[in-house]
Design a protein around this motif. Structure first.
Motif, PDB file in Angstrom:
ATOM      1  N   LEU A  35       0.796  -1.232   0.000  1.00 28.02           N
ATOM      2  CA  LEU A  35       0.000   0.000   0.000  1.00 28.02           C
ATOM      3  C   LEU A  35       0.829   1.282   0.000  1.00 28.02           C
ATOM      4  O   LEU A  35       0.544   2.190  -0.786  1.00 28.02           O
ATOM      5  CB  LEU A  35      -0.971  -0.027   1.178  1.00 28.02           C
ATOM      6  CG  LEU A  35      -2.098   0.980   1.135  1.00 28.02           C
ATOM      7  CD1 LEU A  35      -2.943   0.780  -0.115  1.00 28.02           C
ATOM      8  CD2 LEU A  35      -2.963   0.852   2.356  1.00 28.02           C
ATOM      9  N   PRO A  36       1.871   1.420   0.827  1.00 28.11           N
ATOM     10  CA  PRO A  36       2.669   2.653   0.760  1.00 28.11           C
ATOM     11  C   PRO A  36       3.363   2.852  -0.583  1.00 28.11           C
ATOM     12  O   PRO A  36       3.518   3.983  -1.046  1.00 28.11           O
ATOM     13  CB  PRO A  36       3.687   2.481   1.888  1.00 28.11           C
ATOM     14  CG  PRO A  36       3.018   1.567   2.837  1.00 28.11           C
ATOM     15  CD  PRO A  36       2.229   0.617   1.983  1.00 28.11           C
ATOM     16  N   VAL A  37       3.764   1.776  -1.212  1.00 27.41           N
ATOM     17  CA  VAL A  37       4.392   1.889  -2.533  1.00 27.41           C
ATOM     18  C   VAL A  37       3.348   2.305  -3.565  1.00 27.41           C
ATOM     19  O   VAL A  37       3.617   3.139  -4.438  1.00 27.41           O
ATOM     20  CB  VAL A  37       5.073   0.558  -2.924  1.00 27.41           C
ATOM     21  CG1 VAL A  37       5.632   0.623  -4.325  1.00 27.41           C
ATOM     22  CG2 VAL A  37       6.153   0.203  -1.920  1.00 27.41           C
ATOM     23  N   ALA A  38       2.149   1.759  -3.463  1.00 24.86           N
ATOM     24  CA  ALA A  38       1.076   2.120  -4.390  1.00 24.86           C
ATOM     25  C   ALA A  38       0.576   3.534  -4.144  1.00 24.86           C
ATOM     26  O   ALA A  38       0.013   4.162  -5.047  1.00 24.86           O
ATOM     27  CB  ALA A  38      -0.071   1.119  -4.259  1.00 24.86           C
ATOM     28  N   ALA A  39       0.788   4.057  -2.946  1.00 26.81           N
ATOM     29  CA  ALA A  39       0.349   5.422  -2.637  1.00 26.81           C
ATOM     30  C   ALA A  39       1.184   6.469  -3.365  1.00 26.81           C
ATOM     31  O   ALA A  39       0.701   7.577  -3.622  1.00 26.81           O
ATOM     32  CB  ALA A  39       0.403   5.659  -1.134  1.00 26.81           C
ATOM     33  N   LEU A  40       2.417   6.133  -3.724  1.00 21.67           N
ATOM     34  CA  LEU A  40       3.298   7.115  -4.362  1.00 21.67           C
ATOM     35  C   LEU A  40       2.794   7.608  -5.722  1.00 21.67           C
ATOM     36  O   LEU A  40       2.760   8.816  -5.953  1.00 21.67           O
ATOM     37  CB  LEU A  40       4.717   6.566  -4.456  1.00 21.67           C
ATOM     38  CG  LEU A  40       5.458   6.497  -3.123  1.00 21.67           C
ATOM     39  CD1 LEU A  40       6.781   5.781  -3.296  1.00 21.67           C
ATOM     40  CD2 LEU A  40       5.662   7.875  -2.561  1.00 21.67           C
ATOM     41  N   PRO A  41       2.400   6.735  -6.668  1.00 24.08           N
ATOM     42  CA  PRO A  41       1.893   7.279  -7.932  1.00 24.08           C
ATOM     43  C   PRO A  41       0.584   8.048  -7.772  1.00 24.08           C
ATOM     44  O   PRO A  41       0.356   9.036  -8.472  1.00 24.08           O
ATOM     45  CB  PRO A  41       1.699   6.052  -8.831  1.00 24.08           C
ATOM     46  CG  PRO A  41       2.009   4.868  -8.033  1.00 24.08           C
ATOM     47  CD  PRO A  41       2.544   5.290  -6.717  1.00 24.08           C
TER      48      PRO A  41
END
Length: 138
Positions: A95-101
């Motif tokens: 989730l935190p990685v997906a939050a970046l874009p």
């Protein structure tokens, strides 16, 4: 409150929390007058990222804050709504990685109205011949 602290200081959200603390320290230094908002403008060209027209510090601060809020909010929702299982644990890590874009796109939308406040910054390139003619006539 305990859940919020666990999410904020837990992996992998701790990376965004650390970045947010560094940005908070930077803005405290700006407020105290030890540095300026334009300290990093020579280091990056934000036009290619769709965030041109504002200082780099403003764009990166907005990006980091939005990514942090999305990440923490998403992980909190997972903790409250989803049962603890392997899939939830994996989603919590992704989730935190997906939050970046998502944060990048939202930041592009948020900084667009700020172009007027920073006239010294190069804005997005003018598009279309009508706008070019209007600029030449003025």
């Amino acid at each position: 409150m305990r859940t919020l602290l666990a999410v904020v200081t837990g992996p992998p959200t701790i990376l965004l929390t650390t970045a947010l603390v560094v940005l908070l320290c930077f803005w405290l230094l700006v407020a105290a007058g030890f540095t300026s908002v334009g300290s990093f403008d020579a280091d990056a060209n934000l036009r290619a990222w769709g965030m041109g027209g504002v200082p780099v510090a403003v764009a990166v601060s907005t990006l980091t804050a939005v990514a942090w809020f999305l990440s923490v909010g998403g992980v909190l929702l997972l903790d409250v709504c989803a049962p603890p299982c392997a899939a939830t644990g994996l989603l919590r890590m992704v989730l935190p990685v997906a939050a970046l874009p998502v944060a990048w796109r939202l930041t592009c939308l948020f900084v667009r109205p700020l172009h007027r406040l920073f006239p010294d910054e190069p804005g997005p390139p003018a598009r279309g011949r009508a706008r070019d003619r209007a600029d030449r006539a003025a």
